[in-house]
Design a protein around this motif. Sequence first.
Motif, short mmCIF file in Angstrom:
data_model
loop_
_atom_site.label_atom_id
_atom_site.label_comp_id
_atom_site.label_asym_id
_atom_site.label_seq_id
_atom_site.Cartn_x
_atom_site.Cartn_y
_atom_site.Cartn_z
N UNK A 204 0.84 -1.15 -0.07
CA UNK A 204 -0.07 0.20 0.05
C UNK A 204 0.89 1.33 -0.05
N UNK A 205 0.49 2.26 -0.78
CA UNK A 205 1.17 3.41 -0.98
C UNK A 205 0.32 4.67 -0.68
N UNK A 206 0.87 6.08 -0.44
CA UNK A 206 -0.08 7.05 -0.20
C UNK A 206 0.09 7.83 -1.57
N UNK A 207 -1.04 8.95 -1.62
CA UNK A 207 -1.04 9.63 -2.90
C UNK A 207 0.24 10.35 -2.92
N UNK A 208 0.90 10.34 -4.11
CA UNK A 208 1.99 10.94 -4.31
C UNK A 208 3.41 10.05 -4.16
N UNK A 209 3.16 8.80 -3.62
CA UNK A 209 4.27 7.92 -3.43
C UNK A 209 4.27 6.88 -4.76
N UNK A 210 5.41 6.51 -5.10
CA UNK A 210 5.49 5.46 -6.26
C UNK A 210 6.05 4.19 -5.69
N UNK A 211 5.89 3.22 -6.35
CA UNK A 211 6.62 2.04 -6.35
C UNK A 211 7.55 2.06 -7.82
N UNK A 212 8.70 1.53 -7.77
CA UNK A 212 9.35 1.27 -8.90
C UNK A 212 9.82 -0.18 -9.08
N UNK A 213 9.58 -0.74 -10.36
CA UNK A 213 9.92 -2.19 -10.30
C UNK A 213 10.85 -2.46 -11.52
N UNK A 214 11.49 -3.48 -11.62
CA UNK A 214 12.05 -3.84 -12.71
C UNK A 214 11.41 -4.77 -13.79
N UNK A 215 12.22 -5.31 -14.96
CA UNK A 215 11.44 -5.90 -16.00
C UNK A 215 11.08 -7.43 -15.39
N UNK A 216 11.72 -8.02 -14.54
CA UNK A 216 11.44 -9.31 -14.15
C UNK A 216 10.91 -9.95 -12.71
N UNK A 217 10.61 -8.77 -12.17
CA UNK A 217 10.11 -9.05 -10.76
C UNK A 217 8.58 -9.35 -11.05
N UNK A 218 7.99 -10.51 -10.36
CA UNK A 218 6.71 -10.85 -10.49
C UNK A 218 5.72 -9.74 -9.64
N UNK A 219 4.71 -9.14 -10.25
CA UNK A 219 3.99 -8.37 -9.48
C UNK A 219 2.36 -8.41 -10.11
N UNK A 220 1.30 -8.02 -9.45
CA UNK A 220 0.09 -8.08 -9.84
C UNK A 220 -0.70 -7.30 -8.81
N UNK A 221 -2.14 -7.07 -8.90
CA UNK A 221 -2.74 -6.31 -7.94
C UNK A 221 -4.31 -6.91 -7.98
N UNK A 222 -5.15 -6.74 -7.09
CA UNK A 222 -6.32 -7.29 -6.65
C UNK A 222 -7.39 -6.35 -7.04
N UNK A 223 -8.60 -6.58 -6.99
CA UNK A 223 -9.84 -5.84 -7.27
C UNK A 223 -9.99 -4.93 -6.52
N UNK A 224 -11.04 -3.85 -6.91
CA UNK A 224 -11.27 -2.66 -6.22
C UNK A 224 -12.73 -3.06 -5.54
N UNK A 225 -12.77 -2.96 -4.10
CA UNK A 225 -13.92 -3.41 -3.52
C UNK A 225 -14.33 -1.92 -2.67
N UNK A 226 -13.65 -0.90 -3.03
CA UNK A 226 -14.16 0.41 -2.31
C UNK A 226 -15.18 1.33 -3.39
N UNK A 227 -15.77 2.41 -2.58
CA UNK A 227 -16.54 3.32 -3.45
C UNK A 227 -15.72 4.29 -4.28
N UNK A 228 -14.52 4.43 -4.09
CA UNK A 228 -13.76 5.27 -4.79
C UNK A 228 -12.93 4.58 -5.97
N UNK A 229 -12.23 5.68 -7.00
CA UNK A 229 -11.26 5.04 -7.90
C UNK A 229 -9.95 4.81 -7.10
N UNK A 230 -9.01 4.00 -7.93
CA UNK A 230 -7.78 3.52 -7.71
C UNK A 230 -7.11 3.96 -8.95
N UNK A 231 -6.62 5.40 -8.96
CA UNK A 231 -6.03 5.92 -10.25
C UNK A 231 -4.53 5.62 -10.08
#
Length: 272
Positions: A204-231
């Motif tokens: 989890x990260x806050x508005x204005x934060x970033x994650x940075x990843x490289x070309x080989x690390x496995x990653x993904x993300x889950x669905x949005x169960x909230x009333x707001x956007x995840x932009x």
Amino acid sequence: MSNQIDGDEYRISEEDKDHFAECGYVHLRGLLTAEDVSELEGTYDRFLRREIEVPGKDYCDMAGDYGREPEDFSIINVMLPRRYYPQWQGNIFERRAASAARQLCGDGMAIDYDQLLAKQPYKEDAVFAWHQDMAYWPDTPDTRTATFWLAIDDSTIANGCMRFVPATNRERELRPHTPQFGDRGDSHALGTDLMESDEPVPVPISRGDVTVHNERVMHGSGGNSTAGFRRAYVIAFRSEDTVAIERQLGFTHSHNDSGDVLNQVGVEGQTR
């Protein structure tokens, strides 16, 4: 020393540099200020409302097939916004991310592509399958990559934050990937499966934060169960030589690329 902003420069601590090298990703706090994000947000939302024209498949749903109507999209995907709105080129995110990419990967890094990803409210299927970015791309001699994932909204477990499998960037081979929805002509998304030994980490990260990843690390993300956007606003940096090779192949990261170009890249990321 903690990370610090100095104009267009973002100074990264040695601890965070080491985490990126070892684990394949890092969380950089406060890459942009609240004012910086607000400056970008108005243009971002104009893309979502389709007030800025994005042709063909470069405005699509990453959680389904290309045939869905926009109001039914689960993950609104805008490819190459800096191409379709040139006024955005050189913005504060691009400048500060370029500084961080140089510190993480060395000299000679350039923007390969940018992308907007917005998970709409109450979309449990707004899921990115586990994958490695290299599975999407041609194989090149210099694979250095720093992909910056900027939170326009606070990114939480409930609304589908990024998840990583640390140190998969150091495995000898890519995991096998397959199209998630039919074939590559029906949907761009690829995915792979977790192994029993994998230990995913949500970030989890806050508005204005970033994650940075490289070309080989496995990653993904889950669905949005909230009333707001995840932009999220994504910028991927790769070496200047690698970007030149991709363009010579006709590989632009546009979803409007011809089938012939997409099929140059196999599901394990190797040029055929």
